[in-house]
Design a protein around this motif. Structure first.
Motif, PDB file in Angstrom:
ATOM      1  N   PHE A   1       0.835  -1.192   0.000  1.00 21.43           N
ATOM      2  CA  PHE A   1       0.000   0.000   0.000  1.00 21.43           C
ATOM      3  C   PHE A   1       0.871   1.243   0.000  1.00 21.43           C
ATOM      4  O   PHE A   1       1.876   1.289   0.695  1.00 21.43           O
ATOM      5  CB  PHE A   1      -0.886   0.047   1.248  1.00 21.43           C
ATOM      6  CG  PHE A   1      -1.839  -1.096   1.390  1.00 21.43           C
ATOM      7  CD1 PHE A   1      -2.755  -1.393   0.401  1.00 21.43           C
ATOM      8  CD2 PHE A   1      -1.845  -1.871   2.533  1.00 21.43           C
ATOM      9  CE1 PHE A   1      -3.649  -2.433   0.556  1.00 21.43           C
ATOM     10  CE2 PHE A   1      -2.732  -2.908   2.699  1.00 21.43           C
ATOM     11  CZ  PHE A   1      -3.647  -3.192   1.704  1.00 21.43           C
ATOM     12  N   PRO A   2       0.462   2.282  -0.716  1.00 18.11           N
ATOM     13  CA  PRO A   2       1.137   3.565  -0.554  1.00 18.11           C
ATOM     14  C   PRO A   2       0.940   4.064   0.877  1.00 18.11           C
ATOM     15  O   PRO A   2      -0.126   3.888   1.463  1.00 18.11           O
ATOM     16  CB  PRO A   2       0.408   4.478  -1.547  1.00 18.11           C
ATOM     17  CG  PRO A   2      -0.238   3.552  -2.520  1.00 18.11           C
ATOM     18  CD  PRO A   2      -0.550   2.295  -1.753  1.00 18.11           C
TER      19      PRO A   2
ATOM     20  N   PHE B   1      -8.788  -0.304   3.129  1.00 15.38           N
ATOM     21  CA  PHE B   1      -8.833  -1.383   2.145  1.00 15.38           C
ATOM     22  C   PHE B   1      -9.629  -1.003   0.902  1.00 15.38           C
ATOM     23  O   PHE B   1      -9.521  -1.672  -0.117  1.00 15.38           O
ATOM     24  CB  PHE B   1      -9.384  -2.656   2.780  1.00 15.38           C
ATOM     25  CG  PHE B   1      -8.446  -3.265   3.771  1.00 15.38           C
ATOM     26  CD1 PHE B   1      -7.326  -3.972   3.357  1.00 15.38           C
ATOM     27  CD2 PHE B   1      -8.650  -3.106   5.135  1.00 15.38           C
ATOM     28  CE1 PHE B   1      -6.443  -4.509   4.261  1.00 15.38           C
ATOM     29  CE2 PHE B   1      -7.772  -3.644   6.052  1.00 15.38           C
ATOM     30  CZ  PHE B   1      -6.667  -4.347   5.621  1.00 15.38           C
ATOM     31  N   GLU B   2     -10.408   0.073   0.967  1.00 10.52           N
ATOM     32  CA  GLU B   2     -11.135   0.524  -0.221  1.00 10.52           C
ATOM     33  C   GLU B   2     -10.204   1.266  -1.186  1.00 10.52           C
ATOM     34  O   GLU B   2     -10.319   1.122  -2.391  1.00 10.52           O
ATOM     35  CB  GLU B   2     -12.309   1.407   0.186  1.00 10.52           C
ATOM     36  CG  GLU B   2     -13.405   0.636   0.896  1.00 10.52           C
ATOM     37  CD  GLU B   2     -14.564   1.526   1.298  1.00 10.52           C
ATOM     38  OE1 GLU B   2     -14.667   2.658   0.782  1.00 10.52           O
ATOM     39  OE2 GLU B   2     -15.368   1.082   2.129  1.00 10.52           O
ATOM     40  N   THR B   3      -9.286   2.066  -0.622  1.00  7.40           N
ATOM     41  CA  THR B   3      -8.368   2.836  -1.462  1.00  7.40           C
ATOM     42  C   THR B   3      -6.980   2.213  -1.519  1.00  7.40           C
ATOM     43  O   THR B   3      -6.100   2.714  -2.218  1.00  7.40           O
ATOM     44  CB  THR B   3      -8.240   4.282  -0.945  1.00  7.40           C
ATOM     45  OG1 THR B   3      -7.714   4.253   0.391  1.00  7.40           O
ATOM     46  CG2 THR B   3      -9.590   4.985  -0.950  1.00  7.40           C
ATOM     47  N   ASN B   4      -6.782   1.118  -0.755  1.00  6.82           N
ATOM     48  CA  ASN B   4      -5.477   0.455  -0.676  1.00  6.82           C
ATOM     49  C   ASN B   4      -4.367   1.426  -0.297  1.00  6.82           C
ATOM     50  O   ASN B   4      -3.317   1.485  -0.943  1.00  6.82           O
ATOM     51  CB  ASN B   4      -5.141  -0.272  -1.980  1.00  6.82           C
ATOM     52  CG  ASN B   4      -6.040  -1.468  -2.193  1.00  6.82           C
ATOM     53  OD1 ASN B   4      -6.411  -2.143  -1.246  1.00  6.82           O
ATOM     54  ND2 ASN B   4      -6.411  -1.719  -3.427  1.00  6.82           N
ATOM     55  N   THR B   5      -4.622   2.191   0.753  1.00  7.33           N
ATOM     56  CA  THR B   5      -3.631   3.120   1.276  1.00  7.33           C
ATOM     57  C   THR B   5      -3.437   2.874   2.766  1.00  7.33           C
ATOM     58  O   THR B   5      -4.281   2.261   3.420  1.00  7.33           O
ATOM     59  CB  THR B   5      -4.063   4.585   1.066  1.00  7.33           C
ATOM     60  OG1 THR B   5      -5.325   4.799   1.704  1.00  7.33           O
ATOM     61  CG2 THR B   5      -4.159   4.928  -0.416  1.00  7.33           C
ATOM     62  N   CYS B   6      -2.326   3.358   3.277  1.00  7.96           N
ATOM     63  CA  CYS B   6      -2.030   3.203   4.699  1.00  7.96           C
ATOM     64  C   CYS B   6      -1.546   4.547   5.233  1.00  7.96           C
ATOM     65  O   CYS B   6      -0.635   5.153   4.657  1.00  7.96           O
ATOM     66  CB  CYS B   6      -0.957   2.137   4.903  1.00  7.96           C
ATOM     67  SG  CYS B   6      -0.655   1.757   6.650  1.00  7.96           S
TER      68      CYS B   6
ATOM     69  N   LYS C   1      -6.807 -10.327   6.897  1.00  8.51           N
ATOM     70  CA  LYS C   1      -7.563  -9.414   6.030  1.00  8.51           C
ATOM     71  C   LYS C   1      -6.829  -9.204   4.693  1.00  8.51           C
ATOM     72  O   LYS C   1      -7.445  -9.178   3.640  1.00  8.51           O
ATOM     73  CB  LYS C   1      -7.763  -8.074   6.751  1.00  8.51           C
ATOM     74  CG  LYS C   1      -8.454  -7.025   5.942  1.00  8.51           C
ATOM     75  CD  LYS C   1      -9.923  -7.315   5.796  1.00  8.51           C
ATOM     76  CE  LYS C   1     -10.609  -6.162   5.075  1.00  8.51           C
ATOM     77  NZ  LYS C   1     -11.971  -6.424   4.792  1.00  8.51           N
ATOM     78  N   ILE C   2      -5.512  -9.068   4.753  1.00  9.66           N
ATOM     79  CA  ILE C   2      -4.745  -8.801   3.543  1.00  9.66           C
ATOM     80  C   ILE C   2      -4.524 -10.061   2.707  1.00  9.66           C
ATOM     81  O   ILE C   2      -4.712 -10.067   1.510  1.00  9.66           O
ATOM     82  CB  ILE C   2      -3.389  -8.162   3.892  1.00  9.66           C
ATOM     83  CG1 ILE C   2      -3.608  -6.778   4.515  1.00  9.66           C
ATOM     84  CG2 ILE C   2      -2.493  -8.044   2.660  1.00  9.66           C
ATOM     85  CD1 ILE C   2      -2.351  -6.153   5.077  1.00  9.66           C
ATOM     86  N   PHE C   3      -4.123 -11.140   3.367  1.00  6.28           N
ATOM     87  CA  PHE C   3      -3.696 -12.344   2.639  1.00  6.28           C
ATOM     88  C   PHE C   3      -4.672 -13.508   2.720  1.00  6.28           C
ATOM     89  O   PHE C   3      -4.445 -14.534   2.115  1.00  6.28           O
ATOM     90  CB  PHE C   3      -2.334 -12.800   3.171  1.00  6.28           C
ATOM     91  CG  PHE C   3      -1.274 -11.745   3.034  1.00  6.28           C
ATOM     92  CD1 PHE C   3      -0.764 -11.404   1.787  1.00  6.28           C
ATOM     93  CD2 PHE C   3      -0.801 -11.084   4.148  1.00  6.28           C
ATOM     94  CE1 PHE C   3       0.207 -10.421   1.662  1.00  6.28           C
ATOM     95  CE2 PHE C   3       0.185 -10.099   4.025  1.00  6.28           C
ATOM     96  CZ  PHE C   3       0.686  -9.768   2.784  1.00  6.28           C
TER      97      PHE C   3
END
Length: 85
Positions: free
Chosen positions: A1-2, A37-42, A79-81
């Motif tokens: 994630f960015p 998780f909607e925008t794939n940002t952190c 959640k991620i994997f």
């Protein structure tokens, strides 16, 4: 994630990271990572007041952005994997 890193005041960081109120008596945050998780940002938040530990806190939170959990708390990894390890 960015990843974005935001330096905030100590009390603001406690509010953002969810450790204000009664929970503050037992747990204090030095930083936190919020994964969207909607925008794939952190987004990483850390207390500007604590310059001595800032780099260590940022490195710790960057690991959460890459999917690492605290020991015994696999929910981020799952959640991620996915939970089928």
């Amino acid at each position: 994630f960015p990843v974005t890193i935001d330096e905030v005041g100590y009390w603001e960081m406690q509010t953002i990271c969810g450790t204000s109120g009664i929970a503050f008596l037992f747990v204090q945050s030095f930083g936190c990572a919020w994964i969207n998780f909607e925008t794939n940002t952190c987004s990483i938040y850390y207390a500007a007041d604590d310059k001595d530990s800032a780099q260590a806190v940022i490195e710790h939170e960057e690991m959460h952005c890459r999917g690492y959990d605290h020991i015994g708390q696999p929910m981020l990894f799952d959640k991620i994997f996915g939970s089928g390890r």
